[in-house]
Design a protein around this motif. Structure first.
Motif, PDB file in Angstrom:
ATOM      1  N   PRO A 214       0.841  -1.198   0.000  1.00  0.00           N
ATOM      2  CA  PRO A 214       0.000   0.000   0.000  1.00  0.00           C
ATOM      3  C   PRO A 214       0.881   1.255   0.000  1.00  0.00           C
ATOM      4  N   THR A 215       0.377   2.333  -0.565  1.00  0.00           N
ATOM      5  CA  THR A 215       1.180   3.548  -0.720  1.00  0.00           C
ATOM      6  C   THR A 215       1.884   3.994   0.568  1.00  0.00           C
ATOM      7  N   PRO A 216       1.202   4.062   1.727  1.00  0.00           N
ATOM      8  CA  PRO A 216       1.913   4.536   2.939  1.00  0.00           C
ATOM      9  C   PRO A 216       3.074   3.613   3.335  1.00  0.00           C
ATOM     10  N   PHE A 217       2.888   2.299   3.149  1.00  0.00           N
ATOM     11  CA  PHE A 217       3.951   1.341   3.441  1.00  0.00           C
ATOM     12  C   PHE A 217       5.161   1.606   2.543  1.00  0.00           C
TER      13      PHE A 217
ATOM     14  N   MET B   1      -5.082  13.010  -2.041  1.00  0.00           N
ATOM     15  CA  MET B   1      -5.137  11.783  -2.850  1.00  0.00           C
ATOM     16  C   MET B   1      -3.724  11.211  -2.970  1.00  0.00           C
ATOM     17  N   THR B   2      -3.564   9.944  -2.643  1.00  0.00           N
ATOM     18  CA  THR B   2      -2.244   9.334  -2.755  1.00  0.00           C
ATOM     19  C   THR B   2      -2.015   8.861  -4.187  1.00  0.00           C
ATOM     20  N   HIS B   3      -0.757   8.711  -4.527  1.00  0.00           N
ATOM     21  CA  HIS B   3      -0.439   8.366  -5.902  1.00  0.00           C
ATOM     22  C   HIS B   3       0.077   6.940  -6.014  1.00  0.00           C
ATOM     23  N   LEU B   4       0.015   6.427  -7.230  1.00  0.00           N
ATOM     24  CA  LEU B   4       0.629   5.152  -7.575  1.00  0.00           C
ATOM     25  C   LEU B   4       1.865   5.460  -8.415  1.00  0.00           C
ATOM     26  N   ASP B   5       2.476   4.395  -8.952  1.00  0.00           N
ATOM     27  CA  ASP B   5       3.631   4.589  -9.825  1.00  0.00           C
ATOM     28  C   ASP B   5       3.175   4.579 -11.282  1.00  0.00           C
ATOM     29  N   GLY B   6       3.925   5.267 -12.134  1.00  0.00           N
ATOM     30  CA  GLY B   6       3.595   5.285 -13.557  1.00  0.00           C
ATOM     31  C   GLY B   6       3.415   3.886 -14.120  1.00  0.00           C
ATOM     32  N   ASN B   7       4.171   2.946 -13.567  1.00  0.00           N
ATOM     33  CA  ASN B   7       4.072   1.530 -13.948  1.00  0.00           C
ATOM     34  C   ASN B   7       2.625   1.029 -13.918  1.00  0.00           C
ATOM     35  N   ALA B   8       1.832   1.576 -12.989  1.00  0.00           N
ATOM     36  CA  ALA B   8       0.442   1.126 -12.831  1.00  0.00           C
ATOM     37  C   ALA B   8      -0.431   1.543 -14.019  1.00  0.00           C
ATOM     38  N   LEU B   9       0.052   2.509 -14.827  1.00  0.00           N
ATOM     39  CA  LEU B   9      -0.742   2.972 -15.970  1.00  0.00           C
ATOM     40  C   LEU B   9      -0.387   2.241 -17.257  1.00  0.00           C
ATOM     41  N   ALA B  10       0.392   1.165 -17.140  1.00  0.00           N
ATOM     42  CA  ALA B  10       0.843   0.437 -18.329  1.00  0.00           C
ATOM     43  C   ALA B  10      -0.337   0.031 -19.209  1.00  0.00           C
ATOM     44  N   GLY B  11      -1.374  -0.533 -18.598  1.00  0.00           N
ATOM     45  CA  GLY B  11      -2.519  -1.004 -19.370  1.00  0.00           C
ATOM     46  C   GLY B  11      -3.269   0.134 -20.036  1.00  0.00           C
TER      47      GLY B  11
END
Lengths: 244, 85
Positions: A214-217, B1-11
């Protein structure tokens, strides 16, 4: 796998499903057109409602290599749109649209010339792509040293518990944050900067590091890694959260 | 809002633009650093996604799903280098 493959849409059929943890299910999909995938890759699952509404979510692939049997482990987010369906309603023989394999970034391939140690760090269901990497390492006779640090709430929340305990080429440390197994010498508790340093390769050994959770981790771990002197360019992260 | 990594937008990128961003390098149009797009910050909602520079938070790309089309704004990227597969 020797060369990357282009991602495309495939239809998979559920070959088997079983309970993985108290909140997660393990799905084995037969995907006849699947081109295989590197360890750590993910795929997108698309569900289409009768009215045409579509929802797409990403899941890490727990399997790797040139196989058309694709293993997923899906943790339920109770308020999610996709994961409750996959965990509770999807049945053997059902079809599922999947898009992949995705991601040439958060992957480990045995053909890479880099033989530095590999440190895997997982929070909760973030262990899935890292498990795939450890299994891929298991298939190689001689390769980099692997360590997996796995932070998880209770023994019942451990993904791939049996398979993890059978790994012979990855040193596995499981840290229970809420409740430890009976007889465990380590009381339950979250990782601290001090305990964390004991579980990871030192910066002097220039490990490649994969962190998933998860993001915070992931934010916390990345911060600690930098304080321990690890090279940010050697750290790859995969955050998840939210919409399940 | 927390973010993900660009990798997550691959699809999303593969599906809408035919680009594998997990093997792509881009120059941020705001701070001009060259970055791996897989390391950029990804903000995902039900209607699409925003990709921001990990260093200056400048907007690199916006993709919005509309009922019959996809809107893509890549004006925050000075250029992209995409590995051939």
């Amino acid at each position: 796998m020797t060369s990357p493959v282009r991602a495309s849409w495939h239809v998979g059929r559920v070959a088997s499903r079983r309970r993985e943890t108290t909140s997660a299910v393990r799905l084995e999909l037969d995907v006849p057109t699947w081109p295989g995938n590197p360890a750590g890759a993910h795929l997108d699952v698309r569900l289409t409602a009768p009215d045409g509404y579509q929802a797409t979510r990403s899941y890490s692939v727990a399997s790797s290599g040139p196989t058309t049997r694709v293993t997923l482990a899906v943790d339920e987010l109770p308020s999610g749109e996709v994961s409750p369906y996959l965990v509770h309603q999807l049945a053997d023989g059902d079809e599922l649209e999947v898009h992949g394999p995705l991601g040439h970034y958060f992957v480990w391939t045995p053909t890479e010339p880099d033989r530095s140690p590999v440190q895997l760090i997982a929070g909760g269901s973030g262990v899935v792509p890292l498990f795939a990497m450890a299994v891929a390492r298991e298939r190689e006779a001689d390769h980099a040293d692997f360590r997996l640090l796995y932070s998880v709430r209770t023994p019942e929340d451990v993904f791939f518990a049996e398979e993890l305990s059978a790994l012979s080429k990855t040193v596995v440390d499981v840290v229970h944050t809420r409740r430890s197994p009976t007889g465990s010498p380590r009381p339950p508790g979250r990782l601290t900067p001090e305990s964390f340093a004991e579980f990871v390769f030192p910066a002097t050994s220039t490990p490649r590091i994969f962190v998933c959770g998860p993001t915070p981790f992931v934010e916390t771990i990345a911060h600690w890694l930098l304080k321990l002197g690890h090279d940010p360019n050697r750290i790859r992260t995969e955050r998840f959260g939210g919409s399940g | 809002m927390t973010h993900l990594d660009g990798n997550a937008l691959a699809g999303l990128f593969a599906d809408t633009l035919g680009i594998d961003i997990t093997a792509a390098i881009g120059r941020c149009g705001s701070c001009h650093r060259v970055i791996e797009l897989a390391r950029a910050h990804a903000f995902v909602t039900a209607i699409g996604a925003v990709l921001r520079c990990e260093h200056c938070q400048g907007v690199l790309a916006v993709i919005v799903h509309k009922p019959r089309e996809v809107l893509a704004n890549l004006s925050g990227l000075a250029h992209i280098v995409i590995a051939r597969l």
